[in-house]
Design an enzyme around this catalytic site. Structure first.
Site, short mmCIF file in Angstrom:
data_model
loop_
_atom_site.label_atom_id
_atom_site.label_comp_id
_atom_site.label_asym_id
_atom_site.label_seq_id
_atom_site.Cartn_x
_atom_site.Cartn_y
_atom_site.Cartn_z
N CYS A 2 0.89 -1.13 0.14
CA CYS A 2 -0.08 0.00 0.04
C CYS A 2 0.89 1.16 -0.02
O CYS A 2 1.98 1.24 0.39
CB CYS A 2 -0.83 -0.05 1.21
N ARG A 27 5.10 0.42 -5.90
CA ARG A 27 5.03 -0.46 -4.57
C ARG A 27 4.21 -1.66 -4.63
O ARG A 27 4.10 -2.53 -4.16
CB ARG A 27 4.38 0.28 -3.49
N TRP A 74 -3.10 -2.52 -1.60
CA TRP A 74 -2.54 -3.90 -2.03
C TRP A 74 -3.23 -5.01 -1.14
O TRP A 74 -3.06 -4.98 0.34
CB TRP A 74 -1.08 -4.02 -1.78
N ASN A 100 -1.76 1.78 6.09
CA ASN A 100 -0.95 0.61 5.70
C ASN A 100 -0.68 -0.36 6.70
O ASN A 100 -0.40 0.27 7.73
CB ASN A 100 0.31 1.03 4.78
N GLY A 101 -0.80 -1.60 6.47
CA GLY A 101 -0.27 -2.51 7.55
C GLY A 101 -1.67 -3.63 7.90
O GLY A 101 -2.57 -3.76 6.97
N GLU A 484 18.39 -17.31 -7.33
CA GLU A 484 17.86 -16.01 -7.72
C GLU A 484 17.56 -15.86 -9.27
O GLU A 484 16.45 -15.19 -9.45
CB GLU A 484 18.87 -15.15 -7.49
N LYS A 488 13.70 -14.72 -10.13
CA LYS A 488 13.38 -13.52 -11.13
C LYS A 488 12.68 -13.62 -12.34
O LYS A 488 11.79 -12.92 -12.73
CB LYS A 488 14.86 -13.08 -11.57
N GLU A 491 8.99 -14.35 -11.13
CA GLU A 491 8.32 -12.98 -10.70
C GLU A 491 7.54 -12.21 -11.96
O GLU A 491 6.83 -11.94 -11.70
CB GLU A 491 9.29 -12.28 -10.07
N HIS A 507 18.15 -36.72 -7.56
CA HIS A 507 17.46 -37.31 -6.39
C HIS A 507 15.77 -36.83 -6.35
O HIS A 507 15.15 -36.91 -5.58
CB HIS A 507 18.01 -36.61 -4.88
N LYS A 606 6.62 -4.33 -3.88
CA LYS A 606 8.06 -3.75 -3.70
C LYS A 606 8.30 -3.96 -2.18
O LYS A 606 9.34 -4.36 -1.73
CB LYS A 606 7.89 -2.53 -4.27
C1 F6R Z 1 12.40 -10.04 -5.71
C2 F6R Z 1 12.01 -9.37 -4.42
C3 F6R Z 1 11.59 -9.76 -3.15
C4 F6R Z 1 12.38 -9.00 -2.01
C5 F6R Z 1 11.62 -9.35 -0.54
C6 F6R Z 1 12.47 -8.70 0.60
O1 F6R Z 1 12.78 -9.61 -6.79
O2 F6R Z 1 12.21 -8.08 -4.84
O3 F6R Z 1 11.87 -11.08 -3.08
O4 F6R Z 1 13.58 -9.24 -2.11
O5 F6R Z 1 10.39 -9.10 -0.55
O6 F6R Z 1 12.41 -7.54 0.34
P1 F6R Z 1 13.49 -6.56 1.34
O7 F6R Z 1 14.94 -6.69 0.68
O8 F6R Z 1 12.89 -5.15 0.81
O9 F6R Z 1 13.42 -6.81 2.53
#
Ligand code: F6R
Length: 611
Positions: A2, A27, A74, A100-101, A484, A488, A491, A507, A606
């Site tokens: 949010c 965000r 969100w 937010n929250g 990773e 990526k 996502e 395995h 985000k």
């Molecule tokens: C992936 C991504 C998320 C963040 C995760 C932690 O591209 O951005 O997996 O890495 O939500 O976020 P932070 O680093 O802000 O704690």
């Protein structure tokens, strides 16, 4: 996650609020709304979906007024529909509130308010706060907010306005970010500094259980008892251009290309004239000379991409500093009983510094008197404030939901921390430390070289874009990069992608290999090179098409893989900073080929400020 924006001042509020919401779009959100104080009556308009839906609605009506609030939601409680969108109003529609929250005790508060005759029109926890504040309002909005906060359990940033108190916004927070913007003629608030920098650089992060009252050009902050208080006031030193696309089609691509500069910034000023690592940041917390020498165990705790950088750090800390490291997902760490004591160093990693699970893990570690170091990108973030010491990654604002430059800078910051531990504990000779640092300083130019292969990687992405299942395999420091790379890709392209320790394939996961399925293998030169080439042979024998990420000059790898992307030779532990770059580009171009919303992928946020 949010986003909140609020304005009170001489200008019309609606355009400012809408522009602020647009800045906060990155965000991630699924509905948006505004409240404008139009001289004696509040107008609230909110719509599910993107901001364009709200704008279309607002085009039909004239909302005049110089005080307003906006919100991008969100969804957590209740589906993303119009009624559940913010702002929410109280029983008499006198006040409008955004939040937010999560309010954990919303059900009991709702029952209590319902018993007193309140009726609710949404499924949200937020509407309960609006009714609670409204029920406590006795002529003073700030007093009502102060009275309501102790009744709330959970985490929140709230902002509220009331038509009986024109031109005034009241805001409060607990465990969720809220920043105030100071100007001579106006006052602003936002969940994120990015929402304010078009208007002011003079900002103040509100602290937990503080209440701010904003009038045009005047902000007062108090604690819950109404005593004068102060947030964390500072000047934003990054430019608004840094939060814009700078000519790139997407923030993600821009941020991928910013990695050489970001890594350079991460390394700047970390050494003295003799080449010794100096981390003054740690002096305020676990002092280098004292505490760090006595650290006997390191936990690295984070979520998502940050967790993967933590995995990379494990190899560096164990190898260079000789201390045992456990890496754990924050949401798991906090709910078990890790054995922590004052000799335990807990390294928490978070780009945003606001990830709820990581904050809770840090809190848990602090309560056990472990030393907590935060590795974060956001100055003044909650994690930075609560940790004993902070190592900033200095990546600049990361806007795209998919994390790229935050990841590479985290690895570099963590490598510096690993070397610092080694130096202070005399686990490495000074010239070894200097040599490793010198090799790290070469990384920005080497990342540039990898970026030079963008066109070839984009071609490969087109070759692979039709596949519906990707595997990424790696060993040693290649493993976190395999994880990773898969994260990526899934996502932003919504393709099924999984990362595996290469030797684990036999395995179980190898059963998934079908004719022509792509497997991306991290196969740079190092002590496990021959092992990974055997693992590549195993998947190729079963029909996989293999793309290897290999070391420049390794001609042998061509006999093993169908496609090769080369990265320059570096110290084995430093390869992740280079090998992740082609995987970021691969994901980006596959997502682009599939027509996906690269910067704001579906279902993702985000900053994840809920558990
Ligand atoms: C992936 C991504 C998320 C963040 C995760 C932690 O591209 O951005 O997996 O890495 O939500 O976020 P932070 O680093 O802000 O704690």
């Amino acid at each position: 996650m949010c986003g909140i924006i609020g304005y009170t001042g001489p200008d019309q509020a609606l355009p400012i609020v809408l522009a602020g919401l647009q800045t906060l779009e990155y965000r991630g959100y699924d509905s948006a709304g505004v409240a404008i104080d139009g001289h004696g009556a509040l107008a609230v308009v909110k719509r599910a979906g993107k901001l364009a839906n709200l704008r279309a609605e607002l085009d039909q009506i004239q909302l005049a007024g110089t005080c307003g609030l906006g919100h991008t939601r969100w969804a957590t409680h209740g589906e993303p529909n119009d009624p559940n969108s913010h702002p929410h109003v109280d029983a008499g529609s006198s006040l409008a509130l955004v939040h937010n929250g999560i309010i954990e005790n919303h059900a009991e508060l709702k029952a209590e308010l319902a018993a007193a005759g309140h009726t609710f029109t949404s499924d949200t926890d937020t509407e309960v706060i609006a009714h609670l504040v409204g029920s406590l309002h006795d002529g003073d909005l700030a007093a009502a907010v102060r009275a309501a906060l102790p009744r709330l359990t959970g985490q929140f940033a709230v902002a509220v306005m009331d038509h009986r108190d024109p031109g005034t916004l009241v805001a409060a927070r607990r465990n969720a970010p809220l920043v105030l913007g100071h100007r001579d003629d106006a006052s602003l608030l936002s969940s994120d500094v990015a929402g304010l920098i078009a208007h002011t650089r003079d900002v103040e992060a509100l602290l937990d259980d503080q209440v701010a009252v904003l009038a045009p050009g005047a902000v007062t902050v108090t604690d819950l008892d109404g005593n004068p208080a102060q947030g964390h006031r500072y000047t934003v030193d990054w430019d608004i251009a840094a939060a814009e696309k700078g000519g790139y089609e997407h923030f993600m691509l821009k941020e991928i290309h910013e990695q050489p500069a970001a890594v350079r910034d991460t390394l700047i000023g970390r050494t003295d004239a003799e080449g010794r690592i100096v981390l003054d940041e740690l002096r305020g917390g676990p002092d280098a000379a004292q505490d760090l020498r006595h650290v006997d165990k390191v936990y690295v705790v984070a979520c998502g991409t940050s967790y993967h950088s933590g995995m990379v750090a494990k190899y560096a800390i164990e190898h260079w500093a000789g201390i045992g490291v456990e890496v754990e997902i924050a949401s798991e760490f906090r709910y078990r009983d890790p054995i922590l004591n004052p000799h335990t160093l807990v390294v928490t990693i978070s780009q945003s510094g606001e990830t709820a699970d990581t904050l809770a893990a840090a809190e848990h570690a602090l309560a056990q008197r472990a030393k907590v170091v935060a590795v974060t990108n956001v100055v003044g973030s909650s994690l930075a404030r609560m940790a004993d010491a902070v190592l900033y990654t200095r990546a600049g604002p990361e806007i795209a939901v998919a994390s790229t430059k935050a990841f590479t800078t985290q690895i570099v910051a963590l490598d510096v921390l690993a070397l610092y531990l080694a130096q202070e504990r005399r686990a490495l000779f000074p010239d070894e430390c200097r040599d490793h640092l010198a090799r790290m300083e070469a990384l920005p130019a080497l990342i540039e070289q990898v970026l030079g292969q963008e066109a070839a990687i984009a071609d490969l992405a087109h070759t692979f874009a039709g596949a519906d299942y990707f595997m990424f395999i790696g060993r040693h420091v290649g493993l976190p990069i395999a994880l990773e790379g898969a994260l990526k890709l899934k996502e932003i392209s919504y393709l099924h992608a999984e990362g595996f320790p290469a030797a684990e394939m036999k395995h179980g996961p190898i059963a998934l290999i079908g004719a022509g399925g792509p497997v991306v293998a991290l196969a740079t030169r190092g002590h496990v090179w021959s092992k990974i080439t055997s693992n590549i042979a195993e998947v190729k024998a079963r029909g996989a098409v293999v793309l290897a990420i290999a070391t420049e000059g390794d001609t042998e790898i061509k006999a093993h893989a169908d496609h090769v992307v080369y990265v320059p030779e570096v110290l084995e532990l430093l390869y992740p900073v280079l090998t992740v770059v082609p995987l970021q580009l691969l994901s980006y171009y596959i997502a682009l080929a599939l027509g996906c919303d690269v910067d704001q992928p579906r279902n993702l946020a985000k900053t994840v400020t809920v558990e």
